[in-house]
Design a protein around this motif. Structure first.
Motif, short mmCIF file in Angstrom:
data_model
loop_
_atom_site.label_atom_id
_atom_site.label_comp_id
_atom_site.label_asym_id
_atom_site.label_seq_id
_atom_site.Cartn_x
_atom_site.Cartn_y
_atom_site.Cartn_z
N ILE A 178 8.25 -0.35 -17.70
CA ILE A 178 7.88 1.02 -17.28
C ILE A 178 7.69 1.07 -15.77
CG2 ILE A 178 6.07 2.77 -17.42
CD1 ILE A 178 5.61 1.88 -20.33
N VAL A 179 6.97 0.08 -15.23
CA VAL A 179 6.73 0.04 -13.78
C VAL A 179 8.04 -0.13 -13.02
CG1 VAL A 179 5.60 -1.24 -11.92
CG2 VAL A 179 4.37 -0.79 -14.05
N ALA A 180 8.93 -0.98 -13.54
CA ALA A 180 10.22 -1.19 -12.87
C ALA A 180 11.04 0.10 -12.85
CB ALA A 180 10.99 -2.30 -13.58
N ASN B 282 7.36 15.04 -8.68
CA ASN B 282 7.67 13.62 -8.85
C ASN B 282 7.29 12.82 -7.61
OD1 ASN B 282 8.55 11.47 -10.43
ND2 ASN B 282 10.64 11.56 -9.64
N LEU B 283 6.11 13.09 -7.10
CA LEU B 283 5.64 12.36 -5.91
C LEU B 283 5.21 10.96 -6.31
CD1 LEU B 283 3.52 15.17 -4.19
CD2 LEU B 283 5.90 14.53 -3.78
N PRO B 284 5.23 10.01 -5.37
CA PRO B 284 4.83 8.64 -5.68
C PRO B 284 3.39 8.59 -6.17
CG PRO B 284 5.92 8.75 -3.54
CD PRO B 284 5.68 10.16 -3.96
N VAL B 285 3.11 7.65 -7.08
CA VAL B 285 1.74 7.53 -7.59
C VAL B 285 0.77 7.11 -6.49
CG1 VAL B 285 2.46 7.06 -9.95
CG2 VAL B 285 2.16 5.15 -8.35
N THR B 286 1.28 6.57 -5.40
CA THR B 286 0.41 6.26 -4.27
C THR B 286 -0.20 7.51 -3.65
OG1 THR B 286 2.38 6.22 -2.85
CG2 THR B 286 1.58 4.10 -3.67
N THR B 287 0.37 8.67 -3.98
CA THR B 287 -0.19 9.94 -3.49
C THR B 287 -1.62 10.12 -3.99
OG1 THR B 287 2.04 10.87 -3.59
CG2 THR B 287 0.23 12.43 -3.33
N PRO C 229 2.62 -0.66 -4.25
CA PRO C 229 2.58 0.50 -5.16
C PRO C 229 2.62 0.09 -6.63
CG PRO C 229 4.19 0.84 -3.41
CD PRO C 229 3.76 -0.59 -3.33
N ALA C 230 3.18 -1.09 -6.92
CA ALA C 230 3.30 -1.51 -8.32
C ALA C 230 1.93 -1.68 -8.97
CB ALA C 230 4.09 -2.81 -8.41
N VAL C 231 0.91 -2.02 -8.18
CA VAL C 231 -0.44 -2.16 -8.73
C VAL C 231 -0.93 -0.83 -9.27
CG1 VAL C 231 -2.85 -2.65 -8.16
CG2 VAL C 231 -1.03 -4.12 -7.26
N ILE C 232 -0.71 0.23 -8.51
CA ILE C 232 -1.14 1.57 -8.94
C ILE C 232 -0.27 2.06 -10.08
CG2 ILE C 232 -1.55 3.93 -8.14
CD1 ILE C 232 -1.72 2.59 -5.26
N SER C 233 1.03 1.80 -10.01
CA SER C 233 1.92 2.20 -11.11
C SER C 233 1.52 1.51 -12.41
CB SER C 233 3.37 1.82 -10.76
OG SER C 233 3.99 2.82 -10.00
N VAL D 157 -13.23 2.96 -8.85
CA VAL D 157 -11.93 2.89 -8.18
C VAL D 157 -11.12 1.71 -8.72
CG1 VAL D 157 -10.77 2.51 -5.96
CG2 VAL D 157 -12.75 4.02 -6.08
N ALA D 158 -11.79 0.56 -8.87
CA ALA D 158 -11.10 -0.62 -9.37
C ALA D 158 -10.52 -0.38 -10.76
CB ALA D 158 -12.05 -1.81 -9.39
N ASP D 159 -11.28 0.28 -11.61
CA ASP D 159 -10.84 0.51 -12.99
C ASP D 159 -9.80 1.61 -13.07
OD1 ASP D 159 -10.87 0.48 -15.87
OD2 ASP D 159 -12.16 2.24 -15.80
N ARG D 160 -10.09 2.79 -12.53
CA ARG D 160 -9.24 3.96 -12.76
C ARG D 160 -7.97 3.95 -11.93
NH1 ARG D 160 -12.19 7.20 -16.32
NH2 ARG D 160 -13.76 5.75 -17.10
N LEU D 161 -8.02 3.44 -10.72
CA LEU D 161 -6.85 3.51 -9.84
C LEU D 161 -6.12 2.19 -9.69
CD1 LEU D 161 -8.23 5.87 -7.06
CD2 LEU D 161 -6.81 6.45 -9.02
N LEU D 162 -6.83 1.07 -9.83
CA LEU D 162 -6.20 -0.23 -9.63
C LEU D 162 -6.05 -1.01 -10.93
CD1 LEU D 162 -8.05 -1.34 -6.36
CD2 LEU D 162 -5.94 -0.02 -6.60
N GLY D 163 -6.63 -0.50 -12.03
CA GLY D 163 -6.47 -1.16 -13.31
C GLY D 163 -7.23 -2.46 -13.44
#
Length: 826
Positions: free
Chosen positions: A799-801, A572-577, A768-772, A643-649
């Motif tokens: 979900i992000v919250a 359960n590591l942070p998605v920023t990992t 981190p909410a951007v990545i979440s 990167v913009a699409d897959r990790l930052l949405g």
């Protein structure tokens, strides 16, 4: 009698894109098929929800366009997006006048995403104030929400979805207990939102039905053990000296052993597999003259009796062979005509002596004995899968009553929910008709079972509009986390009604399922699509520029990223990992590529990272770096958009027509930065490139196979002098030319500057909410079969919250997805 009326297959993929009448399907795919098949399909469709007469693809108020702030669009958008010459072919004036349908909503959703992300209107003197943009986005969100609610009230959020090829394979294996690969029989699945689980592109065509019939035939023959027993190869151990055939890559050793050197060996000559099935290849071997170090052995399968070694063959496995003798076994599915072969990896190529054989003084692998056994599942005949499928029913003397018992057990498991006798009757009717026409019981029963396996209730997920029932929820969970049908425990929980009644029950099942071995499907299938790992073989690195690349390294790349994702999920590591981590999970081949000392062997282990190794997160993993490059060079454009699409949405529209791709200059005369200058200067390109290119330039220190570089590798023109880089290939030094110095510095669109990836990472994880949010949207699409739209913003935000309350942990994010309203509703 088949029911009459305008019955259609629920989804289609004919060329026109319109529903295809079953009568046409009969003409195209049921030729020479038994007459019961069309009736079964029609009866199954009659039991499924049907579209009422007069219904169409539009909501009740379909004559009205979407309610939107027209003044905002007129002031800031229509100058560029109006008429035949509209930029990016987006004619907003036309869109404003069109009645609401799925296509119109999809276009407005893209407009919403671009404006919400700040990409439009352009950042120039005419850009509206932030407050005005926010009001427009809020109004558009509300308008889309109302329109989508109208559509979903009738049809649900997700179209009725077919199992994709992977899900079909796993489901058939779990249902019938077979091991055969059926995916090769089926058409390729289409993708949307980067996923092959999206309902709108998972069509069911005449071609699909034809292939499903073939697959059901093959699968049932294997599960029931129909036909003559296959020829079984019993295990017989042969000394290696009697098995390995003479060629230039082997030499006899004292005591009957045989040494094999670099280059593929064909140990069994013209002998090949006689019957389809699972076979075990066993051998005893040790490393030969390797200074005490293990030697890696690659095992292949192919038709070596009629083809050259290496032609039409596939690698099956790699083994680490130590200096002391050890027994090995590999089990693989084999087709008639094929056999096993092998070669040592990472040892110098041996030049044969004048006599035609190398000396035994070279490094390689020494074999003592070998054996092959199989098909393993035919060792006892009929196979155990027959009893699993039909119990004690006698296929020679069975009765209609026996068929009723078999179908009464089989159909509910296949359809993944309880059934009534009336539900099963159409399939029993197939058996009855076959028996009436004089068919043997085995053939009649097979026909009934096959009718179940081509029924829409098996091939499609059964979900009604509104809140899902417990069994539909069970399927959502199992196809999300396991890519297969629910197991007995999950179905039992569903039958008690616990999944709808208790979110705690859902959470408990998610925890149980993530701890199960079947959760490997989530790791493999989700990362394979989210991070494009399925494309790992799409490019072949230039052997002149990257001579150290090989198949073992490529397999290790994928395994690293899958192991990393599994660790983040398990702990359960942070998605920023995924952006930055202080650890890596690597093996010896990757450690050598990354320049990390102290790691050897094929086994993966966790390593605490030192900043000087330039690793951490998926952006520095070789698999991601390879799939975002071609075989010769890297492109900051491709990597940046990825990167913009897959990790930052941040999705990006395709480039304008007529804009050529930028090809790397491998001769080193011009850097990629020089070549991309004009893209940032072109107003048609500047907006997207300014956002994405910096992300790609930060990765320029990583080459096409994921190695760190300070200078680009080049292939200089003949007669041109260049500096050389030393690399090691198969324990031998090689020289590769290098050219311009890498410049990985740039600035984000908001002006924040960085000198390379190490300085970019803190900027990316600052929020981190951007990545979440990006990962939540991708997981929600993967789990439900429908990408989130503007109407799902509240669900995604919830979900992000929920994840944010637990440090944005990945496991928490998965739980939040499964507990969301979007997951629990069609």
């Amino acid at each position: 009698m088949a029911p009459s009326g305008p019955f259609f297959l629920p989804v289609t993929s004919n060329r026109s894109g319109r529903p295809e009448p079953v009568e046409r399907c009969r003409e195209r795919c049921l030729v020479n098929r038994p007459p019961w098949l069309l009736a079964v399909v029609l009866l199954a469709l009659a039991a499924a929800p049907a579209r009422a007469d007069g219904e169409n693809d539009q909501p009740a108020d379909a004559t009205a366009p979407l309610a939107v702030d027209r003044a905002f669009l007129t002031a800031y958008c229509l100058d560029c997006h109006r008429g035949a010459g509209a930029e990016r072919d987006l004619d907003l004036a036309d869109l404003l006048s069109r009645p609401i349908d799925d296509g119109v909503l999809a276009t407005w959703d893209r407009v919403h995403e671009r404006v919400r992300a700040g990409e439009m209107p352009p950042a120039d003197a005419s850009r509206p104030p932030v407050e005005e943009v926010a009001r427009f986005v809020t109004g558009l969100t509300e308008g889309l929400g109302r329109a989508v609610t109208d559509l979903r009230r009738r049809d649900g959020r997700v179209a009725r979805r077919r199992l994709n090829r992977v899900e079909y394979q796993h489901t058939m294996a779990d249902l019938l207990g077979i091991h055969r690969d059926l995916t090769s029989l089926l058409p390729e699945d289409q993708t949307a939102f980067g996923l092959d689980k999206i309902a709108t592109v998972l069509s069911l065509s005449a071609t699909h039905l034809e292939r499903y019939l073939d697959a059901a035939d093959i699968a049932l023959d294997e599960a029931l053990g129909l036909g003559a027993p296959p020829t079984v190869t019993r295990p017989e151990r042969f000394p290696a000296s009697k098995v390995i055939q003479g060629h230039n890559h082997q030499a006899p050793l004292p005591g009957g052993a045989h040494a094999v050197f670099a280059g593929r060996s064909n140990p069994f000559g013209t002998w090949s597999i006689k019957a389809t099935g699972r076979y075990a290849f066993r051998f005893r071997a040790r490393a030969h003259r390797s200074d005490g170090r293990p030697v890696v052995l690659r095992v292949f399968a192919g038709n070596f009796a009629s083809e050259a070694l290496g032609a039409a063959s596939s690698a099956l496995a790699h083994f680490e062979v130590p200096s002391e003798p050890r027994d090995f076994e590999h089990v693989a599915w084999m087709e008639p005509g094929k056999c096993f072969s092998f070669e040592p990896v990472g040892v110098p190529v041996v030049q044969p002596s004048p006599a035609g054989q190398p000396s035994d003084q070279h490094g390689g692998i020494a074999f003592e004995w070998m054996e092959i056994e199989g098909p393993l599942d035919a060792a006892v005949w009929p196979p155990a899968t027959r009893r699993r499928l039909i119990g004690s029913v006698d296929l020679e003397r069975g009765t209609l009553a026996d068929a009723r018992k078999v179908l009464g057990r089989f159909a509910p498991r296949a359809f993944r929910r309880p059934l009534t006798e009336a539900d099963v009757e159409p399939y029993l009717g197939v058996v009855r008709e076959e028996l009436r026409q004089g068919a043997p019981f085995a053939e009649a029963l097979k026909a009934g079972l096959k009718a179940v396996l081509v029924a829409p209730r098996f091939l499609l997920l059964e979900e009604q509009p509104g809140w899902l029932d417990d069994h539909a929820l069970a399927c959502r969970l199992s196809y999300f986390l396991w890519s297969t049908m629910p197991d007995d425990e999950l179905l039992a929980v569903a039958s008690r009604g616990d999944l709808r009644r208790s979110r705690g029950a859902v959470r408990a099942q998610v925890e149980r399922m993530l701890a199960h071995g079947k959760a490997a499907a989530l790791i493999r299938d989700f990362t394979g699509q989210w991070l494009d790992l399925r494309r790992i073989e799409a490019t072949s690195p230039d052997t002149q520029l990257y001579p150290e690349f090989n198949d073992l390294l490529q397999e290790s790349m994928v395994a690293e990223t899958e192991s990393f994702f599994a660790t983040v999920l398990r702990d359960n590591l942070p998605v920023t990992t995924f952006i930055d981590s202080d650890f890596a999970i690597i093996n010896g081949p990757l450690a050598e590529l990354y320049g990390i000392p102290g790691v050897a062997g094929l086994g993966f282990r966790r390593v605490d990272l030192d900043p000087q190794w330039h690793r951490g997160g998926v952006l520095t993993q070789a698999a991601v770096l390879k799939v975002t490059a071609n075989g010769t060079g890297t492109s900051p454009v491709v990597r940046g958009f990825w990167v913009a699409d897959r990790l930052l949405g941040q999705s990006t529209p395709p480039p304008p027509a007529g804009v050529p791709a930028v090809e790397p200059d491998i001769r080193g005369a011009k850097t990629i930065r020089d070549q991309l200058v004009r893209h940032r200067q072109d107003p048609a390109c500047a907006g997207c490139h300014a956002r994405a290119e910096p992300l790609g330039f930060a990765l320029e220190n990583y080459d096409v196979i994921g190695g760190w570089r300070d200078r680009y590798r080049i292939a200089p023109a003949p007669g041109t002098r260049a500096d050389m880089l030393r690399v090691v290939v198969d324990m031998q030094p090689r020289q590769v030319a290098v050219g311009p110095v890498v410049d990985a510095a740039d600035a984000l669109v908001d002006g924040r500057r960085f000198a390379g990836l190490a300085e970019l990472k803190p900027l990316l994880v600052a929020d981190p909410a951007v990545i979440s949010r990006a990962l939540a949207r991708r997981l929600l699409a993967y789990a439900t079969g429908s990408p989130p739209t503007a109407a799902d913003e509240e669900t995604v935000a919830a979900i992000v919250a929920a994840a944010a309350a637990d440090d944005h942990g990945l496991r928490t994010l998965v739980h939040a997805v499964t507990e969301s309203d979007a997951f629990r509703r069609k």
